[in-house]
Design a protein around this motif. Structure first.
Motif, PDB file in Angstrom:
ATOM      1  N   VAL A 173       1.236   4.855   5.428  1.00  0.00           N
ATOM      2  CA  VAL A 173       0.097   4.679   4.542  1.00  0.00           C
ATOM      3  C   VAL A 173      -0.920   5.771   4.830  1.00  0.00           C
ATOM      4  CG1 VAL A 173      -1.854   3.166   3.969  1.00  0.00           C
ATOM      5  CG2 VAL A 173       0.418   2.191   4.334  1.00  0.00           C
ATOM      6  N   GLU A 174      -1.497   6.356   3.792  1.00  0.00           N
ATOM      7  CA  GLU A 174      -2.534   7.368   3.978  1.00  0.00           C
ATOM      8  C   GLU A 174      -3.800   6.707   4.501  1.00  0.00           C
ATOM      9  OE1 GLU A 174      -2.750   8.995   0.060  1.00  0.00           O
ATOM     10  OE2 GLU A 174      -1.130  10.433   0.408  1.00  0.00           O
ATOM     11  N   VAL A 175      -4.416   7.320   5.518  1.00  0.00           N
ATOM     12  CA  VAL A 175      -5.615   6.762   6.135  1.00  0.00           C
ATOM     13  C   VAL A 175      -6.620   7.878   6.387  1.00  0.00           C
ATOM     14  CG1 VAL A 175      -6.568   5.405   8.043  1.00  0.00           C
ATOM     15  CG2 VAL A 175      -4.199   5.015   7.304  1.00  0.00           C
ATOM     16  N   GLY A 176      -7.886   7.602   6.092  1.00  0.00           N
ATOM     17  CA  GLY A 176      -8.978   8.509   6.436  1.00  0.00           C
ATOM     18  C   GLY A 176     -10.096   7.721   7.082  1.00  0.00           C
ATOM     19  N   LEU A 207      -0.326   1.487  10.458  1.00  0.00           N
ATOM     20  CA  LEU A 207      -0.368   1.950   9.071  1.00  0.00           C
ATOM     21  C   LEU A 207       0.243   3.338   8.938  1.00  0.00           C
ATOM     22  CD1 LEU A 207      -3.975   0.746   8.184  1.00  0.00           C
ATOM     23  CD2 LEU A 207      -1.916   0.061   6.949  1.00  0.00           C
ATOM     24  N   LEU A 208      -0.121   4.227   9.860  1.00  0.00           N
ATOM     25  CA  LEU A 208       0.350   5.609   9.795  1.00  0.00           C
ATOM     26  C   LEU A 208       1.829   5.740  10.151  1.00  0.00           C
ATOM     27  CD1 LEU A 208      -2.634   7.470  11.507  1.00  0.00           C
ATOM     28  CD2 LEU A 208      -2.018   7.603   9.089  1.00  0.00           C
ATOM     29  N   PHE A 235       0.839  -1.203   0.000  1.00  0.00           N
ATOM     30  CA  PHE A 235       0.000   0.000   0.000  1.00  0.00           C
ATOM     31  C   PHE A 235       0.874   1.254   0.000  1.00  0.00           C
ATOM     32  CE2 PHE A 235      -4.662  -0.609   1.188  1.00  0.00           C
ATOM     33  CZ  PHE A 235      -4.742  -1.865   0.619  1.00  0.00           C
ATOM     34  N   ALA A 236       1.908   1.256   0.831  1.00  0.00           N
ATOM     35  CA  ALA A 236       2.788   2.421   0.908  1.00  0.00           C
ATOM     36  C   ALA A 236       3.489   2.671  -0.420  1.00  0.00           C
ATOM     37  CB  ALA A 236       3.820   2.220   2.025  1.00  0.00           C
ATOM     38  N   GLU A 237       3.957   1.608  -1.068  1.00  0.00           N
ATOM     39  CA  GLU A 237       4.664   1.750  -2.341  1.00  0.00           C
ATOM     40  C   GLU A 237       3.745   2.247  -3.446  1.00  0.00           C
ATOM     41  OE1 GLU A 237       6.224  -2.116  -2.952  1.00  0.00           O
ATOM     42  OE2 GLU A 237       7.801  -1.922  -1.413  1.00  0.00           O
TER      43      GLU A 237
END
Length: 464
Positions: free
Chosen positions: A327-330, A321-322, A294-296
């Motif tokens: 990783v972007e999270v909302g 994740l953060l 996900f990060a890549e």
């Protein structure tokens, strides 16, 4: 030389709270927010900066200054990253059922009704209005398999002033979907999705706040390989957003492993469905390798804390994740797997769920092994998820009160909240707003500098 009044559409004077970064909230006390003609924040002037008094005087004279009362505060508009729009009609029902049973007994029969354009219009119109009333200025929607009804949802967002990202759902596997509610086959699903993308891109030309098409395989279990491959190709061809569910529950996660011999994240990536514009919902069972992928790829996670408590079978490790993988999270409400359309509720649940993951829930297990250390979120972090984190997840300049960001805001009142001192620290006031506010505390909502909700006007309509 022209006066400063010619530079801005209007100016708002008030105290605001916005995320400075993932962990810190910035207080902008008695600031001037200078809004451009295209609905962006052109300038923020602090009380000790040059031009502060002059700007107040000039815009007040021209009737272009809005000054908030002492009990009113400005928050960024909420960004909801995961909503099943048709499910608004069943919100608050059947949440005690297992996911598979809930889908087949309640959800699929309801979504099938959206072949009726009049029914779709009623539900979608009410939903968008209710979300705006709840401070949600941007929403990422799953619609249904019906192309016309899905387009109508995009049109309603455009008309009512909400920034909407809308997906015509694809679910074409005859082995996993009921005969009464599925795409005829992959070829039809891809053709209708492409037509939908083109229609929404055309609609966006006349929508100042933006309305966007989203490639939307429901989730891997509902789609054939052919449709997943075709959707990945469409997303690349039109450079549009992508959304789906990823590793949501024990059942869904294990189904994908049995079908492909790999996790959801890897399979989705191989079909071209992970990208900078992709948002995957839930993600409670991601492995470390999945998180790194996900990060890549720049793919974001829509964390749905209320829904996950009912159907997720796990707490999504948002802090990991953060902090470990960036990783972007909302946040997502996941109507109707989540009962509340209000992101204040999901902010609070995000904090609660993270504490439960940190501390563990099995009293018969020793405290050293009961939980997952480093999992808890602060209120500031959860607020970030609902605002700036959502904007970053969508790669849009929204969710923050900063120059060159859209004027997407909500004005909230602290009347009725337990604030008994005029000198109470403003960050304490912020915490009380987030924890104790209800929808009735929201007095105005603006999207791209257009007022889309006014509590006073709505009350007058009800009285007539």
């Amino acid at each position: 030389m022209e006066g400063v009044a010619d530079l801005f559409k209007f100016v708002v004077k008030g105290t605001a709270f916005t995320s400075r970064d993932q962990k810190n909230v910035e207080v902008l006390q008695d600031s001037l927010f200078c809004i451009s003609e295209d609905g962006l924040i052109a300038k923020i002037i602090q009380p000790d900066e040059a031009g502060y008094k002059e700007t107040i005087q000039e815009y007040s004279t021209k009737g272009q200054l809005q000054e908030l009362a002492s009990d009113q505060y400005i928050l960024p508009g909420f960004v909801d990253l995961h909503i099943h729009a048709p499910q608004w009609a069943q919100a608050g029902t059947a949440l005690d059922l297992p996911l598979y049973e809930w889908l087949n007994t309640y959800t699929f029969p309801l979504e099938a009704k959206f072949s009726d354009q009049a029914f779709a219009d009623r539900v979608y119109s009410d939903l968008v209005s209710q979300l705006l009333k709840n401070g949600t200025t941007t929403a990422l929607y799953f619609a249904t398999i019906h192309q016309k009804a899905s387009l109508r949802l995009a049109e309603i967002c455009s008309e009512k002033g909400q920034r909407g990202l809308v997906g015509k759902v694809v679910m074409d596997d005859p082995e996993q979907n009921p005969d009464y509610y599925r795409d005829d086959d992959a070829k039809v699903a891809i053709a209708e999705t492409e037509a939908f993308i083109q229609e929404v891109l055309e609609l966006n030309k006349h929508t100042p706040q933006g309305v966007y098409p989203v490639v939307t395989p429901r989730f891997i279990p509902s789609c054939t390989d052919k449709s997943l491959e075709g959707l990945g190709a469409l997303a690349a061809k039109y450079d549009v957003h992508i959304q789906s569910h990823c590793s949501e529950s024990d059942w869904a996660h294990e189904y994908v492993k049995e079908r492909f011999g790999k996790n959801d994240a890897v399979a989705l990536n191989e079909f071209g469905l992970l990208s900078e514009k992709a948002v995957m919902a839930h993600c409670g069972f991601l492995s470390d390798e999945d998180m790194q992928l996900f990060a890549e790829k720049g793919t974001a996670v829509a964390h749905c804390p209320i829904s996950n408590a009912y159907f997720g079978n796990a707490v999504t490790p948002v802090a990991k994740l953060l902090n470990e993988y960036q990783v972007e999270v909302g946040l997502g409400s996941d109507i109707s797997g989540g009962f509340s359309p209000n992101l204040f509720d999901n902010i609070k649940q995000a904090v609660i769920s993270s504490r439960m993951l940190e501390d563990g829930v099995d009293k018969d297990c020793c405290s050293d092994k009961r939980g997952v250390k480093g999992s808890s979120l602060t209120l500031n972090e959860a607020f970030y998820l609902a605002t700036a984190g959502g904007g970053e997840s969508l790669s849009l300049p929204i969710g923050k009160l900063a120059v060159d960001y859209a004027w997407d805001v909500q004005f909230v009142t602290t009347k009725g909240l337990p604030i008994f001192s005029e000198t109470e620290p403003l960050l304490d006031v912020f915490q009380k707003i987030i924890y104790l506010s209800r929808p009735e505390c929201i007095q105005e909502v603006w999207v791209q500098a257009r007022k889309v909700y006014d509590k006073t006007v709505e009350q007058r309509k009800e009285e007539i």
